[in-house]
Scaffold this motif. Structure first.
Motif, PDB file in Angstrom:
ATOM      1  N   SER A 106     -11.011 -12.571   1.582  1.00 37.20           N
ATOM      2  CA  SER A 106     -10.530 -12.260   0.327  1.00 37.20           C
ATOM      3  C   SER A 106     -10.924 -10.747  -0.072  1.00 37.20           C
ATOM      4  O   SER A 106     -11.929 -10.341   0.158  1.00 37.20           O
ATOM      5  N   GLY A 107     -10.244 -10.131  -1.072  1.00 40.39           N
ATOM      6  CA  GLY A 107     -10.484  -9.074  -1.590  1.00 40.39           C
ATOM      7  C   GLY A 107     -10.511  -7.743  -0.777  1.00 40.39           C
ATOM      8  O   GLY A 107     -10.929  -6.735  -1.152  1.00 40.39           O
ATOM      9  N   MET A 108      -9.523  -7.768   0.412  1.00 36.17           N
ATOM     10  CA  MET A 108      -9.434  -6.466   1.059  1.00 36.17           C
ATOM     11  C   MET A 108      -7.963  -6.123   0.640  1.00 36.17           C
ATOM     12  O   MET A 108      -7.278  -6.844   0.271  1.00 36.17           O
ATOM     13  N   LYS A 109      -7.714  -4.700   0.891  1.00 43.93           N
ATOM     14  CA  LYS A 109      -6.435  -3.994   0.414  1.00 43.93           C
ATOM     15  C   LYS A 109      -6.224  -2.900   1.406  1.00 43.93           C
ATOM     16  O   LYS A 109      -6.879  -2.689   2.386  1.00 43.93           O
ATOM     17  N   ALA A 110      -4.889  -2.610   1.164  1.00 43.18           N
ATOM     18  CA  ALA A 110      -4.429  -1.351   1.919  1.00 43.18           C
ATOM     19  C   ALA A 110      -4.723  -0.239   1.004  1.00 43.18           C
ATOM     20  O   ALA A 110      -4.060  -0.163  -0.035  1.00 43.18           O
ATOM     21  N   PHE A 111      -5.157   0.805   1.692  1.00 44.10           N
ATOM     22  CA  PHE A 111      -5.255   2.023   0.778  1.00 44.10           C
ATOM     23  C   PHE A 111      -4.259   3.094   0.951  1.00 44.10           C
ATOM     24  O   PHE A 111      -3.753   3.583   2.056  1.00 44.10           O
ATOM     25  N   LEU A 112      -3.618   3.585   0.060  1.00 36.11           N
ATOM     26  CA  LEU A 112      -2.243   4.392   0.234  1.00 36.11           C
ATOM     27  C   LEU A 112      -2.692   5.795   0.316  1.00 36.11           C
ATOM     28  O   LEU A 112      -2.056   6.734   0.859  1.00 36.11           O
ATOM     29  N   ASP A 113      -4.004   6.216  -0.355  1.00 36.21           N
ATOM     30  CA  ASP A 113      -4.357   7.622  -0.298  1.00 36.21           C
ATOM     31  C   ASP A 113      -3.245   8.599  -0.741  1.00 36.21           C
ATOM     32  O   ASP A 113      -3.013   9.783  -0.321  1.00 36.21           O
ATOM     33  N   ALA A 134      -2.054 -11.957  10.018  1.00 38.14           N
ATOM     34  CA  ALA A 134      -1.709 -10.593   9.246  1.00 38.14           C
ATOM     35  C   ALA A 134      -0.329 -10.982   8.382  1.00 38.14           C
ATOM     36  O   ALA A 134       0.386 -11.810   8.657  1.00 38.14           O
ATOM     37  N   THR A 135      -0.169 -10.010   7.153  1.00 33.94           N
ATOM     38  CA  THR A 135       0.718 -10.111   6.393  1.00 33.94           C
ATOM     39  C   THR A 135       1.062  -8.737   5.680  1.00 33.94           C
ATOM     40  O   THR A 135       0.345  -7.917   6.038  1.00 33.94           O
ATOM     41  N   ASP A 136       2.152  -8.667   4.936  1.00 32.40           N
ATOM     42  CA  ASP A 136       2.445  -7.386   4.502  1.00 32.40           C
ATOM     43  C   ASP A 136       2.145  -7.082   3.176  1.00 32.40           C
ATOM     44  O   ASP A 136       2.030  -5.922   2.564  1.00 32.40           O
ATOM     45  N   LEU A 137       1.901  -7.978   2.293  1.00 31.56           N
ATOM     46  CA  LEU A 137       1.561  -7.823   0.898  1.00 31.56           C
ATOM     47  C   LEU A 137       0.438  -8.798   0.376  1.00 31.56           C
ATOM     48  O   LEU A 137       0.205  -9.536   1.113  1.00 31.56           O
ATOM     49  N   GLY A 138      -0.088  -8.329  -0.648  1.00 24.37           N
ATOM     50  CA  GLY A 138      -0.920  -9.137  -1.621  1.00 24.37           C
ATOM     51  C   GLY A 138      -0.223 -10.158  -2.231  1.00 24.37           C
ATOM     52  O   GLY A 138       0.131 -11.364  -1.871  1.00 24.37           O
ATOM     53  N   TYR A 139       0.132  -9.824  -3.500  1.00 28.92           N
ATOM     54  CA  TYR A 139       1.008 -10.435  -4.552  1.00 28.92           C
ATOM     55  C   TYR A 139       2.310 -10.083  -4.527  1.00 28.92           C
ATOM     56  O   TYR A 139       2.811  -9.088  -4.661  1.00 28.92           O
ATOM     57  N   ALA A 140       3.120 -11.119  -3.825  1.00 29.78           N
ATOM     58  CA  ALA A 140       4.682 -10.971  -3.403  1.00 29.78           C
ATOM     59  C   ALA A 140       5.396 -10.393  -4.703  1.00 29.78           C
ATOM     60  O   ALA A 140       6.301  -9.439  -4.702  1.00 29.78           O
ATOM     61  N   LYS A 141       5.267 -11.202  -5.823  1.00 35.64           N
ATOM     62  CA  LYS A 141       5.934 -10.717  -6.950  1.00 35.64           C
ATOM     63  C   LYS A 141       5.984  -9.224  -7.345  1.00 35.64           C
ATOM     64  O   LYS A 141       7.072  -8.589  -7.374  1.00 35.64           O
ATOM     65  N   GLU A 144      -2.981  -5.234  -2.943  1.00 35.09           N
ATOM     66  CA  GLU A 144      -4.445  -5.780  -3.188  1.00 35.09           C
ATOM     67  C   GLU A 144      -4.586  -7.194  -2.618  1.00 35.09           C
ATOM     68  O   GLU A 144      -3.687  -7.966  -2.562  1.00 35.09           O
ATOM     69  N   ASN A 145      -5.749  -7.337  -2.427  1.00 30.93           N
ATOM     70  CA  ASN A 145      -6.105  -8.852  -2.116  1.00 30.93           C
ATOM     71  C   ASN A 145      -5.353  -9.609  -1.016  1.00 30.93           C
ATOM     72  O   ASN A 145      -4.527 -10.441  -1.465  1.00 30.93           O
ATOM     73  N   MET A 146      -5.154  -8.912  -0.012  1.00 33.05           N
ATOM     74  CA  MET A 146      -4.443  -9.546   1.024  1.00 33.05           C
ATOM     75  C   MET A 146      -4.978 -10.381   1.880  1.00 33.05           C
ATOM     76  O   MET A 146      -6.044 -10.302   2.285  1.00 33.05           O
ATOM     77  N   PRO A 147      -4.187 -11.683   1.868  1.00 33.96           N
ATOM     78  CA  PRO A 147      -4.745 -12.843   2.359  1.00 33.96           C
ATOM     79  C   PRO A 147      -4.837 -12.401   4.009  1.00 33.96           C
ATOM     80  O   PRO A 147      -3.962 -12.059   4.655  1.00 33.96           O
ATOM     81  N   MET A 148      -6.077 -12.667   4.772  1.00 33.91           N
ATOM     82  CA  MET A 148      -6.180 -12.926   5.883  1.00 33.91           C
ATOM     83  C   MET A 148      -7.217 -14.060   6.556  1.00 33.91           C
ATOM     84  O   MET A 148      -8.179 -14.423   5.687  1.00 33.91           O
TER      85      MET A 148
END
Lengths: 447, 556
Positions: free
Chosen positions: A94-101, A374-381, A386-390
């Motif tokens: 938990s707590g990992m994210k994708a950075f867009l820079d 793997a998935t594409d989003l953290g919070y779908a809504k 942020e916080n993408m489940p793995m």
């Protein structure tokens, strides 16, 4: 330990077989039945490691899937409850994210690219290989199939496995077709009493040399980019040659290998009951393929990144619900979305259970697997990253510790891809680009 | 409010620069764009096999998926390769085709000689077949080395399998899965008429021309013209172009182009809920594409009409299942297609109101003014709509149960009050709302959730009250013909036109307009343009002395 005579190569073997004579001695012991350390134990004690990915779209509801605290998991949170039986053979991150820079958020695209390729592209075109292909290039080069991909929602392009930006390994969408591909006429049963190489296979293998020889004249007029692209063709050709070489050799027996019953054609589509049925058929076929040594890398796309899963008669898809369904004031989450997540996690549990149900000595097939979700989003809504489940499943032949919750603080999702490469034997110390670049192995799970 | 202004500015800027962007591929190659190497599409593969071996040879199997780049699969073809599983499939397809060709049922007609002994190799007979077949598959004569190599394959395989025909089949299969067949390569040579510039060699020109006009490999006459050097003269080139445009086969080329431009490949995975749209099935989806393609080819090639009329014509063709979805009577022999004209006053006018367009650009369970408006912008006008932002609350957009917002118009209006969303929706929704009379399955409807539909809308200042009005607005939008010119050029080139080609594309657009928007004339102008065959400097090795051609040996 059985010695490997590297000089006893395919050419010597093929030359000896072209007359159609059965060859029972002098064959190189197939590396696919050795573990990657080269320890030859083909009696079921130390079968080769397996890597896999299992993808679904739209993440999970934050606050409903993360375990209560980091470290050894005492219990799973509500949206992971379908996986409860596997708690001790899995890890949660938990707590990992994708950075867009500063790059635009390619909705449903940037997140999964960051997770699986270590790079968030600037546009909607990926430009890096996915982690499974990097691993397959190390552990999958001696099996009949370098990797197998399946897409359960009817579109081969849902596959997240890519060798480069535009070279996506398409997924099989029909379980019947996958059955034929693996267990059709070209399958060699490792436990069959008799083995006689098919002269036609040997002839085909020999003939492919002419196609390989096209390389020199074809490539010399290409620019650098096209050369790299067409290199993929010749890599694929090498894979095809290898398939034929393996068909010409008697495989080592695999006690856990059984040939599944023939799978008939079934409906294909995005309606969730159809997707579930096909996924379950795929799960069985992939498990049998692994147990029979046909591949060491398997990639499952349960849905597309946007998740166009839908219920029969419903006007909205899973994705549309994510945007449109109000958060229930009492429950605090989107109930229909949660229903879809439960269905998806239940299917993931089915997949893991299927792998775990194949006994290999005193262990199971799952024990030599390292499956990464793997998935594409953290919070779908909010379509946030942020916080993408793995999750991971299996210990990869003892290379991973399990039963652990790793709670990170805003670190890149690429950490898991890096760690999985390292435990699979890919010589990499740093992976990813921009803020997704990391050299930080998730040491908590490395055995 | 700042957000609204910013979003509008971004949207306006995007639409403004779009046409320019489509012409601005930066390749730094003076005098022409880069050479591209394109993978054959599934349809092209099938066409080559059909042309070479006839329709009785079946091509079965699953082809590797194509990818779309900058609006066209034809440009994605320059980006793709062949994956491991893709090559497995090509291998199966090739062996299957080859086995049919050498089978007892076909060998007498498809193999131009008989071996001295059917159980042994026969290099002379194999060489004759492989030389002739290879010329058509590789779209040029084989080099002597290439032919010798394949004869050896046939020989070795015939020995191993103790059968000449099986051996020949193996050799043919290796040609069908060779990159020299699966990929179209452009070979550059110095342009003798323009010092310092480069052009495609004659065989590359032949392929460029043939796949553009016919979506097929060069026929023997075109290859012969290449061999004689005719394609390097303007008159020789024009003669071949005129021959090909006059041929009925140009229909195949035009259909392939519009199939690509309109994104019909997406029908393969289009899902409609069978409980909500019981009439929509795979037959309807297939016939809907056919209807649109027939409408287009009839307008452009048969009637030789104005391109813009495809957006307004009421003349079309229907099959019985389509007539059922449209809810119109059709007088036609059982199961056959028949011409049909929608009456004046009917909202159905032009291809945008046809099932193929409205069903393709909808959700599985309901229509979508946004998706339809986006498609009009991006597909028909070549204008790129920005991707939606993250972190947006869409709750009101399509909550069909909300009693306050019964129609898509009402829901979108509520959603568009969100500053982040307003800018982009403003350039999509007013277009798509004009198509709200058609549900996701393409059927006509008057109301949504009991409320009478308002189908008024606007396209860049052109207001309309229904789909026929939208059709007229698209027809009158100068972006529509400009778009098809750019698309056609890109389709033929396999890439976006380069900076150096901007003037050429502009001249094509001007000529298209001056000539009354006649599509065959556009094809002719593109195909006879030196720019269509001009490339940047060749890659290393491309100008090596050519290998000796197998034909030189064979025709001794």
């Amino acid at each position: 330990m059985i010695p490997i005579n590297r000089n006893m190569n395919r050419r010597r073997v093929l030359r000896g077989m072209l007359g159609g004579a059965a060859v029972t001695v002098g064959l190189p012991f197939l590396d696919c039945f050795l573990d990657t350390n080269g320890v030859a134990l083909a009696d079921g004690q130390a079968l080769p490691v397996v890597y896999g990915t299992w993808f679904w779209g739209l993440g999970l509801n934050p606050g409903r899937w993360e375990p209560a605290k980091p470290g050894k998991m005492e219990a799973l949170n509500v949206e992971l409850q379908p996986l409860a039986a596997h708690k001790d053979k899995m890890n949660v991150f938990s707590g990992m994210k994708a950075f867009l820079d500063g790059k635009p958020n390619g909705v449903h695209f940037s997140g999964v690219q960051g997770m699986l390729t270590g790079t968030v592209p600037r546009g909607m075109t990926a430009d890096k290989p996915s982690v499974d292909t990097l691993i397959a290039d190390v552990i999958g080069t001696r099996t009949r199939f370098r990797s197998l991909e399946v897409c359960c929602a009817g579109n081969p392009s849902h596959s997240q496995s890519r060798r480069s930006g535009a070279v996506v390994n398409p997924g099989e969408i029909s379980p019947a077709a996958l059955y034929t591909r693996i267990f059709g006429p070209e399958f060699t049963d490792p436990n069959a009493a008799d083995f006689k190489p098919d002269p036609a296979v040997l002839v085909r293998r020999s003939a492919l040399t002419a196609v390989a020889d096209d390389r020199q004249t074809f490539m010399k007029t290409l620019g650098a980019a096209d050369k790299a692209r067409l290199d993929e063709y010749f890599t694929s050709l090498r894979g095809l040659e290898q398939q034929l070489e393996l068909q010409a050799q008697k495989p080592a027996p695999l006690a856990a290998c059984t040939v599944p019953g023939k799978v008939e054609e079934s409906p294909i589509g995005t309606e969730i009951e159809i997707v579930k049925k096909n996924h379950m058929l795929f799960a069985g076929l992939l498990a049998h393929a692994l147990a029979c040594g046909q591949t060491q890398v398997v990639n499952v796309a349960f849905s597309d990144a946007t998740s166009s899963l839908r219920r029969a008669g419903g006007t909205q898809t899973h994705h549309e619900f994510s945007h449109e369904e109000p958060v229930d004031a009492v429950m605090g989450y989107q109930p229909t979305l949660a229903w879809f997540f439960n269905e998806i996690m239940t299917q993931l549990a089915f997949y893991v259970t299927t792998l775990d149900s194949i006994k290999e000595g005193d262990r199971t097939l799952l024990d030599r697997c390292a499956i990464q979700t793997a998935t594409d989003l953290g919070y779908a809504k909010l379509h946030g990253l942020e916080n993408m489940p793995m999750l991971t499943f299996g210990s990869g032949n003892g290379r991973l510790k399990t039963g652990i919750h790793v709670a990170a603080q805003g670190e890149p999702t690429s950490r898991l891809g890096l760690t999985m490469q390292q435990v699979m034997g890919v010589p990499v110390s740093s992976w990813g680009t921009d803020s997704m670049q990391t050299s930080k192995t998730i040491t908590e799970i490395v055995a | 409010m700042l957000h609204v202004k910013k979003a509008l500015a971004v949207a306006a800027l995007t639409l403004t620069v779009c046409s320019t962007a489509l012409l601005a591929a930066d390749d730094n190659k003076a005098g022409g764009g880069p050479e591209v190497t394109r993978r054959l599409s599934q349809e092209q593969y099938r066409q080559v096999v059909a042309d070479l071996f006839g329709p009785s040879i079946k091509v079965g199997g699953r082809f590797e998926p194509d990818i779309r780049r900058d609006g066209l699969l034809a440009m994605g073809a320059s980006q793709v390769s062949v994956t491991a599983s893709g090559l497995e499939e090509y291998d199966k397809i090739a062996r299957n085709v080859a086995a049919q060709v050498v089978s007892e049922a076909h060998r007498d007609t498809l193999i131009p000689c008989t071996p001295a002994n059917a159980k042994q190799p026969d290099d002379a007979c194999a060489g004759k077949f492989l030389s002739e077949t290879g010329r058509m598959l590789y779209r040029r004569p084989l080099t002597q080395d290439e032919l010798t190599g394949r004869i050896k394959v046939a020989n070795d395989a015939a020995v191993g399998l103790k059968d000449f025909y099986s051996g020949l089949g193996i050799a043919l299969a290796t040609m069908l899965e060779s990159p020299k067949f699966l990929f179209r390569q452009e070979i550059a040579e110095p342009d003798t008429e323009h010092s310092g510039q480069y052009r495609m060699d004659a065989y590359s020109k032949a392929s460029q021309l043939s796949f553009f006009l016919w979506n097929a490999a060069p026929d023997p006459e075109l290859l012969a013209a290449a061999e004689k050097g005719d394609l390097n003269t303007q008159s020789g080139l024009a003669k071949q172009v005129d021959r090909m445009i006059a041929s009925p086969r140009v229909q195949g080329g035009v259909r392939a182009f519009f199939t690509d431009m309109l994104g019909f490949d997406e029908f393969e995975t289009l899902a409609k809920d069978s409980m909500i749209f019981p009439k929509f099935n795979t037959k309807v989806a297939k016939d809907a594409q056919e209807q649109t393609l027939r409408t287009i080819t009839n307008t452009l090639l048969v009637e030789k009409g104005d391109y813009r009329d495809i957006f307004t014509t009421r003349e079309t063709f229907l099959s019985p299942v389509l007539a059922s979805v449209y809810g119109v009577p059709l007088v036609a022999p059982a199961g056959n297609w028949a011409p049909y004209t929608f009456p004046d006053g009917d909202p159905r006018a032009g291809i945008v109101s046809q099932i193929a367009f409205v069903a393709l650009h909808s959700h599985p369970g309901r229509s979508s003014p946004t998706l339809r408006g986006k498609a009009v912008r991006e597909v028909l006008l070549c204008q790129k709509v920005p991707t939606p932002p993250a972190n947006v609350n869409f709750t009101l957009v399509q909550d069909t149960k909300n009693p306050q917002y019964k129609t898509a118009r009402a829901r979108l209006h509520a959603h568009a009050t969100d500053a982040t969303c307003a800018g982009c929706h403003k350039i999509m929704d007013p277009i798509g709302l004009g198509l709200e009379a058609f549900d996701s399955g393409g059927s006509l409807r008057a109301a949504e959730n009991g409320e009478t539909l308002d189908t008024s809308g606007e396209l860049d200042g052109m207001k309309f009250t229904d789909a026929a009005g939208l059709a007229k607005a698209v027809h009158d939008d100068p972006a529509a013909p400009s778009c098809v010119v750019t698309r056609a050029a890109s389709y033929g080139l396999g890439r976006l036109p380069a900076k150096d080609e901007t003037d050429w594309v502009k001249s094509l657009q001007a000529s298209f307009k001056d000539g009354g928007y006649r599509f065959p004339a556009l094809l002719r102008q593109i195909a006879t343009s030196p720019e269509f065959y001009r490339v940047g400097p060749p890659q290393m090795g491309a100008l090596d002395a050519p290998s000796k051609l197998a034909s030189e040996e064979i025709h001794k």
